[in-house]
Design a protein around this motif. Structure first.
Motif, short mmCIF file in Angstrom:
data_model
loop_
_atom_site.label_atom_id
_atom_site.label_comp_id
_atom_site.label_asym_id
_atom_site.label_seq_id
_atom_site.Cartn_x
_atom_site.Cartn_y
_atom_site.Cartn_z
N PHE A 47 0.82 -1.21 0.00
CA PHE A 47 0.00 0.00 0.00
C PHE A 47 0.86 1.27 0.00
O PHE A 47 0.33 2.37 0.01
CB PHE A 47 -0.95 0.01 1.19
N GLY A 48 2.17 1.11 0.00
CA GLY A 48 3.06 2.26 -0.04
C GLY A 48 3.38 2.86 1.31
O GLY A 48 3.75 4.03 1.41
N GLY A 49 3.21 2.05 2.37
CA GLY A 49 3.48 2.54 3.72
C GLY A 49 2.52 3.66 4.09
O GLY A 49 1.45 3.83 3.50
N LYS A 50 2.92 4.45 5.08
CA LYS A 50 2.04 5.51 5.56
C LYS A 50 1.82 6.57 4.48
O LYS A 50 0.70 7.08 4.33
CB LYS A 50 2.63 6.16 6.81
N GLU A 51 2.83 6.86 3.70
CA GLU A 51 2.68 7.84 2.62
C GLU A 51 1.66 7.36 1.59
O GLU A 51 0.81 8.13 1.13
CB GLU A 51 4.04 8.06 1.95
N LEU A 56 -3.87 7.38 -0.60
CA LEU A 56 -5.08 6.61 -0.87
C LEU A 56 -6.28 7.27 -0.20
O LEU A 56 -7.35 7.42 -0.80
CB LEU A 56 -4.91 5.17 -0.36
N MET A 57 -6.14 7.69 1.05
CA MET A 57 -7.26 8.32 1.77
C MET A 57 -7.59 9.68 1.18
O MET A 57 -8.77 10.06 1.15
CB MET A 57 -6.94 8.45 3.26
N ASP A 58 -6.60 10.42 0.67
CA ASP A 58 -6.88 11.69 0.00
C ASP A 58 -7.77 11.45 -1.21
O ASP A 58 -8.78 12.14 -1.41
CB ASP A 58 -5.58 12.38 -0.44
N ASP A 59 -7.42 10.47 -2.01
CA ASP A 59 -8.19 10.15 -3.21
C ASP A 59 -9.58 9.61 -2.83
O ASP A 59 -10.59 10.03 -3.40
CB ASP A 59 -7.44 9.13 -4.08
N ALA A 60 -9.61 8.70 -1.86
CA ALA A 60 -10.89 8.12 -1.44
C ALA A 60 -11.84 9.21 -0.92
O ALA A 60 -13.03 9.22 -1.26
CB ALA A 60 -10.67 7.04 -0.38
N ALA A 80 -10.19 15.93 7.45
CA ALA A 80 -8.76 15.68 7.74
C ALA A 80 -8.63 14.66 8.88
O ALA A 80 -7.79 13.76 8.80
CB ALA A 80 -8.06 16.98 8.10
N ARG A 81 -9.45 14.78 9.90
CA ARG A 81 -9.40 13.84 11.03
C ARG A 81 -9.83 12.45 10.58
O ARG A 81 -9.21 11.45 10.95
CB ARG A 81 -10.27 14.32 12.18
N ILE A 82 -10.88 12.36 9.78
CA ILE A 82 -11.35 11.06 9.30
C ILE A 82 -10.25 10.38 8.49
O ILE A 82 -9.96 9.20 8.69
CB ILE A 82 -12.64 11.21 8.48
N VAL A 128 -11.97 1.72 -6.24
CA VAL A 128 -11.54 2.52 -7.40
C VAL A 128 -10.25 3.26 -7.05
O VAL A 128 -9.31 3.30 -7.85
CB VAL A 128 -12.65 3.50 -7.84
N ALA A 129 -10.20 3.84 -5.86
CA ALA A 129 -8.99 4.56 -5.43
C ALA A 129 -7.79 3.62 -5.33
O ALA A 129 -6.68 3.99 -5.73
CB ALA A 129 -9.24 5.26 -4.09
N MET A 130 -8.00 2.41 -4.83
CA MET A 130 -6.90 1.44 -4.74
C MET A 130 -6.43 1.04 -6.14
O MET A 130 -5.22 0.93 -6.37
CB MET A 130 -7.31 0.21 -3.92
#
Length: 159
Positions: A47-51, A56-60, A80-82, A128-130
């Protein structure tokens, strides 16, 4: 495909780390918020580590905000918190070097009245994001299978 993944994810799992405490005794989680899915650190790397999880979460989140079935749950929330909590949760589940400091899924979704359709829309946008990030399909499946049983603590959680 999602139904098959959800069914596969219904297998019992042991918690990966200390579960977040339940502050309200009326809330009874059905499934761990931090299930064990692997002892293999390569999943976190896939998953590319924390980065990678952060990207992924930005895109999702952008996808969830654009989707009319998921937008109501995120539009007025602390996005941002989520995203930060989801990165931490996924990281812990994958045995990455993180600590989850959020609530249980049962408490976090209490009273939100998330429908089955909205839940599945969220999962579809995550997939889709993944795919967009070229995360290997087997790695995606392992994560989705670990998260799937949490639907019992998310969908129509009114208590």
């Amino acid at each position: 495909m999602i139904t098959m993944l959800l069914a596969a994810g219904l297998m019992a799992a042991q918690p990966a780390a200390a579960e977040p405490p339940v502050a309200d005794p009326a809330v009874k989680p059905h499934y761990p918020t931090l299930p064990v899915i692997t002892q293999n650190e390569h999943l976190y790397e896939a998953f590319g580590g924390k980065e990678g999880l952060t990207a992924l979460m930005d895109d999702a989140m952008n996808r969830w905000l654009a989707n009319p079935r998921t937008r109501p749950f995120f539009a007025n929330a602390d996005q941002a918190r989520i995203k930060d909590l989801l990165v931490k949760q996924f990281c812990v589940i994958m045995h990455g070097p993180c600590t989850y400091d959020g609530r249980t899924m049962a408490e976090a979704h209490r009273g939100m009245n998330v429908s089955e359709g909205s839940f599945y829309a969220l999962v579809e946008e995550l997939q889709v994001a993944m795919n967009k990030r070229h995360i290997p399909f087997n790695a995606q499946n392992r994560l989705i299978a670990a998260l799937a049983p949490m639907h019992r603590d998310i969908i129509n959680n009114t208590k």
